[in-house]
Write a protein that holds these residues in place. Structure first.
Motif, PDB file in Angstrom:
ATOM      1  N   ALA A  86       0.829  -1.207   0.000  1.00  0.00           N
ATOM      2  CA  ALA A  86       0.000   0.000   0.000  1.00  0.00           C
ATOM      3  C   ALA A  86       0.863   1.257   0.000  1.00  0.00           C
ATOM      4  O   ALA A  86       0.545   2.251  -0.670  1.00  0.00           O
ATOM      5  N   THR A  87       1.976   1.232   0.740  1.00  0.00           N
ATOM      6  CA  THR A  87       2.874   2.385   0.768  1.00  0.00           C
ATOM      7  C   THR A  87       3.490   2.623  -0.605  1.00  0.00           C
ATOM      8  O   THR A  87       3.562   3.767  -1.076  1.00  0.00           O
ATOM      9  N   VAL A  88       3.931   1.551  -1.257  1.00  0.00           N
ATOM     10  CA  VAL A  88       4.537   1.699  -2.578  1.00  0.00           C
ATOM     11  C   VAL A  88       3.512   2.207  -3.583  1.00  0.00           C
ATOM     12  O   VAL A  88       3.821   3.049  -4.442  1.00  0.00           O
ATOM     13  N   ARG A  89       2.269   1.720  -3.492  1.00  0.00           N
ATOM     14  CA  ARG A  89       1.241   2.217  -4.414  1.00  0.00           C
ATOM     15  C   ARG A  89       1.001   3.711  -4.212  1.00  0.00           C
ATOM     16  O   ARG A  89       0.796   4.466  -5.179  1.00  0.00           O
ATOM     17  N   ALA A  90       1.023   4.165  -2.956  1.00  0.00           N
ATOM     18  CA  ALA A  90       0.854   5.602  -2.699  1.00  0.00           C
ATOM     19  C   ALA A  90       2.011   6.389  -3.312  1.00  0.00           C
ATOM     20  O   ALA A  90       1.813   7.476  -3.875  1.00  0.00           O
ATOM     21  N   TYR A  91       3.208   5.847  -3.219  1.00  0.00           N
ATOM     22  CA  TYR A  91       4.385   6.496  -3.803  1.00  0.00           C
ATOM     23  C   TYR A  91       4.273   6.555  -5.324  1.00  0.00           C
ATOM     24  O   TYR A  91       4.506   7.609  -5.933  1.00  0.00           O
ATOM     25  N   LEU A  92       3.902   5.444  -5.942  1.00  0.00           N
ATOM     26  CA  LEU A  92       3.758   5.426  -7.395  1.00  0.00           C
ATOM     27  C   LEU A  92       2.681   6.408  -7.853  1.00  0.00           C
ATOM     28  O   LEU A  92       2.835   7.087  -8.876  1.00  0.00           O
ATOM     29  N   ALA A  93       1.604   6.483  -7.102  1.00  0.00           N
ATOM     30  CA  ALA A  93       0.539   7.425  -7.459  1.00  0.00           C
ATOM     31  C   ALA A  93       1.072   8.862  -7.413  1.00  0.00           C
ATOM     32  O   ALA A  93       0.762   9.684  -8.292  1.00  0.00           O
ATOM     33  N   HIS A  94       1.863   9.160  -6.380  1.00  0.00           N
ATOM     34  CA  HIS A  94       2.444  10.504  -6.300  1.00  0.00           C
ATOM     35  C   HIS A  94       3.348  10.781  -7.492  1.00  0.00           C
ATOM     36  O   HIS A  94       3.309  11.874  -8.071  1.00  0.00           O
ATOM     37  N   LEU A  95       4.198   9.819  -7.860  1.00  0.00           N
ATOM     38  CA  LEU A  95       5.117  10.033  -8.977  1.00  0.00           C
ATOM     39  C   LEU A  95       4.349  10.395 -10.248  1.00  0.00           C
ATOM     40  O   LEU A  95       4.726  11.331 -10.969  1.00  0.00           O
ATOM     41  N   HIS A  96       3.280   9.666 -10.521  1.00  0.00           N
ATOM     42  CA  HIS A  96       2.493   9.962 -11.723  1.00  0.00           C
ATOM     43  C   HIS A  96       1.807  11.317 -11.609  1.00  0.00           C
ATOM     44  O   HIS A  96       1.753  12.077 -12.583  1.00  0.00           O
ATOM     45  N   ASP A  97       1.305  11.642 -10.432  1.00  0.00           N
ATOM     46  CA  ASP A  97       0.682  12.953 -10.248  1.00  0.00           C
ATOM     47  C   ASP A  97       1.699  14.078 -10.468  1.00  0.00           C
ATOM     48  O   ASP A  97       1.328  15.178 -10.906  1.00  0.00           O
ATOM     49  N   ALA A  98       2.972  13.787 -10.156  1.00  0.00           N
ATOM     50  CA  ALA A  98       4.025  14.791 -10.310  1.00  0.00           C
ATOM     51  C   ALA A  98       4.614  14.806 -11.714  1.00  0.00           C
ATOM     52  O   ALA A  98       5.561  15.561 -11.972  1.00  0.00           O
ATOM     53  N   GLY A  99       4.075  13.981 -12.611  1.00  0.00           N
ATOM     54  CA  GLY A  99       4.520  14.002 -13.994  1.00  0.00           C
ATOM     55  C   GLY A  99       5.543  12.969 -14.377  1.00  0.00           C
ATOM     56  O   GLY A  99       6.024  12.967 -15.521  1.00  0.00           O
ATOM     57  N   ALA A 145       6.069   9.572 -15.564  1.00  0.00           N
ATOM     58  CA  ALA A 145       5.268   8.502 -16.156  1.00  0.00           C
ATOM     59  C   ALA A 145       6.061   7.238 -16.428  1.00  0.00           C
ATOM     60  O   ALA A 145       5.510   6.276 -16.966  1.00  0.00           O
ATOM     61  N   ALA A 146       7.338   7.206 -16.043  1.00  0.00           N
ATOM     62  CA  ALA A 146       8.212   6.076 -16.374  1.00  0.00           C
ATOM     63  C   ALA A 146       8.226   5.036 -15.263  1.00  0.00           C
ATOM     64  O   ALA A 146       9.282   4.533 -14.858  1.00  0.00           O
ATOM     65  N   ALA A 147       7.049   4.698 -14.757  1.00  0.00           N
ATOM     66  CA  ALA A 147       6.892   3.712 -13.688  1.00  0.00           C
ATOM     67  C   ALA A 147       5.493   3.120 -13.792  1.00  0.00           C
ATOM     68  O   ALA A 147       4.611   3.712 -14.425  1.00  0.00           O
ATOM     69  N   PRO A 148       5.255   1.963 -13.186  1.00  0.00           N
ATOM     70  CA  PRO A 148       3.907   1.387 -13.241  1.00  0.00           C
ATOM     71  C   PRO A 148       2.874   2.296 -12.576  1.00  0.00           C
ATOM     72  O   PRO A 148       3.166   2.999 -11.615  1.00  0.00           O
ATOM     73  N   SER A 207      -0.137  -1.221 -13.832  1.00  0.00           N
ATOM     74  CA  SER A 207      -0.090  -1.216 -15.285  1.00  0.00           C
ATOM     75  C   SER A 207       1.159  -1.952 -15.763  1.00  0.00           C
ATOM     76  O   SER A 207       2.208  -1.920 -15.109  1.00  0.00           O
ATOM     77  N   TYR A 208       1.037  -2.632 -16.895  1.00  0.00           N
ATOM     78  CA  TYR A 208       2.188  -3.307 -17.494  1.00  0.00           C
ATOM     79  C   TYR A 208       3.040  -2.268 -18.210  1.00  0.00           C
ATOM     80  O   TYR A 208       2.532  -1.432 -18.962  1.00  0.00           O
ATOM     81  N   VAL A 209       4.344  -2.299 -17.963  1.00  0.00           N
ATOM     82  CA  VAL A 209       5.264  -1.353 -18.587  1.00  0.00           C
ATOM     83  C   VAL A 209       5.944  -2.056 -19.760  1.00  0.00           C
ATOM     84  O   VAL A 209       6.748  -2.963 -19.559  1.00  0.00           O
ATOM     85  N   PRO A 210       5.623  -1.683 -20.990  1.00  0.00           N
ATOM     86  CA  PRO A 210       6.197  -2.370 -22.143  1.00  0.00           C
ATOM     87  C   PRO A 210       7.662  -1.996 -22.361  1.00  0.00           C
ATOM     88  O   PRO A 210       8.107  -0.909 -21.981  1.00  0.00           O
ATOM     89  N   GLY A 211       8.393  -2.913 -22.983  1.00  0.00           N
ATOM     90  CA  GLY A 211       9.791  -2.671 -23.290  1.00  0.00           C
ATOM     91  C   GLY A 211      10.611  -3.924 -23.080  1.00  0.00           C
ATOM     92  O   GLY A 211      10.069  -5.021 -22.869  1.00  0.00           O
ATOM     93  N   ALA A 243      12.199   3.312 -18.403  1.00  0.00           N
ATOM     94  CA  ALA A 243      11.248   3.193 -17.296  1.00  0.00           C
ATOM     95  C   ALA A 243      11.851   2.320 -16.211  1.00  0.00           C
ATOM     96  O   ALA A 243      12.826   1.583 -16.438  1.00  0.00           O
ATOM     97  N   LEU A 244      11.245   2.390 -15.031  1.00  0.00           N
ATOM     98  CA  LEU A 244      11.683   1.602 -13.879  1.00  0.00           C
ATOM     99  C   LEU A 244      10.514   0.779 -13.370  1.00  0.00           C
ATOM    100  O   LEU A 244       9.369   1.237 -13.373  1.00  0.00           O
ATOM    101  N   ILE A 245      10.804  -0.444 -12.942  1.00  0.00           N
ATOM    102  CA  ILE A 245       9.790  -1.310 -12.360  1.00  0.00           C
ATOM    103  C   ILE A 245      10.306  -1.867 -11.038  1.00  0.00           C
ATOM    104  O   ILE A 245      11.447  -1.634 -10.667  1.00  0.00           O
TER     105      ILE A 245
END
Length: 282
Positions: A41-54, A56-59, A73-77, A159-161
């Protein structure tokens, strides 16, 4: 959240191969399903913040499905495997990865983790006295830039996963973590064949310039790298005692690689420090 996640195509479930540390990861259409862990849950909150901050190179975190799995989300590559293939070892790769990490850090700067945040770590780490190497924390970083966590597109890191080891840290710790894998900060015997004879001080300087390290960060990089590698050694040994996956890694070479890395950085560290500070290196 149920299995009807936007972007998930029915009937396309497939196991995802990784380093074997986390079992039960599958791809379902355009999503990845993973077992929920205490820190999820903590990591999901962090990922959500990253996307909100622009960034996009993460799930993208998409919640939890009907089977109790977290959904991302699946990160293609393309994800390189160890040993790094030659095409993943060029200096352009270092520049792209440094820029990617800098953008991650800039997006993470200022985020306050939730009060009940739980962070992941190596199994058995609680049983040993691991010396702190990234305090006081400046931001939440990825902290695990092994090749299997870096997604390439068009031949460059894009991107990073796998943010399982994300936690409060420093910018310089994250840089050193990446350099350990990608410079790499290893004895020549333990590097990918394409990097066995690489000029490591130059590669570190390329990364430092691309990230934009300050003079103070450059001065501290080598001393920190020595402490980080020592901590890696202690952590890997503890994990090997508590987890069969890490035990196999230890027995297949980590137990020899880590002491060699410590000895190597002690000898070669001064030439790296000279190069990144702009002093002449013979």
């Amino acid at each position: 959240m149920t299995d009807e996640v936007p972007g998930a195509r029915a009937g396309t479930t497939e196991p995802l191969e990784g380093d074997g540390v986390t079992a039960g990861i599958v791809r379902v259409g355009d999503t990845v399903r993973r077992p929920v862990r205490p820190f999820s849950a903590t990591v999901r909150a962090y990922l959500a913040h990253l996307h909100d901050a622009g960034f996009a190179a993460a799930p993208v975190p998409l919640g939890v499905d009907g089977q109790g799995r977290e959904v991302l989300s699946y990160v293609p590559g393309d994800v390189p495997r160890e040993p790094l293939p030659a095409e993943a070892t060029g200096e352009a790769v270092l520049v792209a990865l440094a820029g990617l990490i800098r953008r991650l850090h800039d997006a993470a700067q200022g985020w306050e983790p939730p009060p009940d945040a739980v962070w992941g770590g190596l199994p058995g780490a609680h049983t040993v006295d691991l010396p702190p190497v990234d305090e006081p924390a400046e931001l939440v970083g990825h902290r695990d830039y092994c090749p299997g966590n870096v997604v390439f597109r068009d031949g460059l890191p894009s991107a990073l996963i796998d943010f399982d080891l994300a936690r409060p840290t420093t910018r310089l710790y994250d840089v050193v973590n990446a350099l350990y894998w990608w410079a790499p900060l290893l004895d020549p015997r333990d590097r990918p064949p394409a990097l066995a004879e690489a000029h490591i001080p130059r590669r570190v300087a390329v990364f430092a310039d691309a990230y934009g390290l300050t003079g103070g960060q450059r001065a501290e990089l080598v001393p920190l790298a020595a402490r980080v590698i020592h901590r890696f050694h202690l952590g890997a040994r503890a994990a090997a005692r508590h987890d069969p996956v890490f035990r196999r890694m230890w027995e297949r070479g980590v137990r020899d690689r880590m002491p060699r890395a410590q000895a190597w950085i002690a000898v070669r560290g001064p030439s790296i420090a000279a190069r990144i500070s702009g002093r002449t290196v013979l």
